[in-house]
Design an enzyme around this catalytic site. Structure first.
Site, PDB file in Angstrom:
ATOM      1  N   GLU A  53     -16.398  -0.140   1.234  1.00 22.53           N
ATOM      2  CA  GLU A  53     -14.950  -0.311   1.070  1.00 22.53           C
ATOM      3  C   GLU A  53     -14.377   0.440  -0.131  1.00 22.53           C
ATOM      4  O   GLU A  53     -13.295   1.008  -0.029  1.00 22.53           O
ATOM      5  CB  GLU A  53     -14.615  -1.800   0.947  1.00 22.53           C
ATOM      6  N   ASP A  71      -4.828  -2.237   0.773  1.00 20.38           N
ATOM      7  CA  ASP A  71      -6.098  -2.863   0.431  1.00 20.38           C
ATOM      8  C   ASP A  71      -6.356  -2.622  -1.049  1.00 20.38           C
ATOM      9  O   ASP A  71      -6.133  -1.513  -1.540  1.00 20.38           O
ATOM     10  CB  ASP A  71      -7.241  -2.262   1.254  1.00 20.38           C
TER      11      ASP A  71
END
Length: 148
Positions: A53, A71
């Site tokens: 990520e 995000d």
């Protein structure tokens, strides 16, 4: 004078980049924060997720034009569901925190929110990076040699 300006720019860039953890440093930090085995999820899975990520970067962000969310942080926690960035339409803020808190070098709040996320029925599958890069893979290399 030029040297002082250059030093200022270098220090500013370090501040903007945030902390990028070394692999074993993060493994030890996550273990100390109770992530190994939390909700049945191994430390190696958390490590793979963080690598996929954010590449272990506390200051990583990624804008999602589809729902206009972003995000944030080492786990790339989404502003539509989990945190409040003050600009995501119809945000839920299920972790009850500011998204800025997820960008701190101290990852305590990011860990707390990640723990909240995996309690949902989707569990760790809430993260696309985990599904693409970690699911059904040998994850031992993420913690190998770290003494955890």
């Amino acid at each position: 004078m030029k040297a002082l300006l250059l030093l200022g720019l270098v220090l500013l860039s370090v501040t903007i980049q945030g902390k990028v953890y070394e692999r074993c440093e993060l493994a030890k930090t996550l273990k100390a924060k109770g992530m190994d085995g939390y909700h049945g999820i191994s430390l190696a899975n958390w490590m793979c997720l963080a690598k996929a990520e954010s590449n272990y970067n506390t200051h990583a962000t990624n804008y999602n034009p589809g729902d206009k969310s972003t995000d944030y942080g080492i786990f790339q926690i989404n502003s539509h569901y989990w945190c409040n960035d003050g600009k995501t339409p119809k945000a839920v803020n299920a972790c009850g925190i500011s998204c800025k808190a997820l960008l701190q070098d101290d990852i305590s709040q990011a860990v707390a929110c990640a723990k909240r996320i995996v309690k949902d029925p989707g569990g760790i599958k809430a993260w696309v990076g985990w599904k693409k890069h970690c699911r059904n893979k040998d994850l031992k290399p993420y913690i190998h040699g770290c003494g955890v």
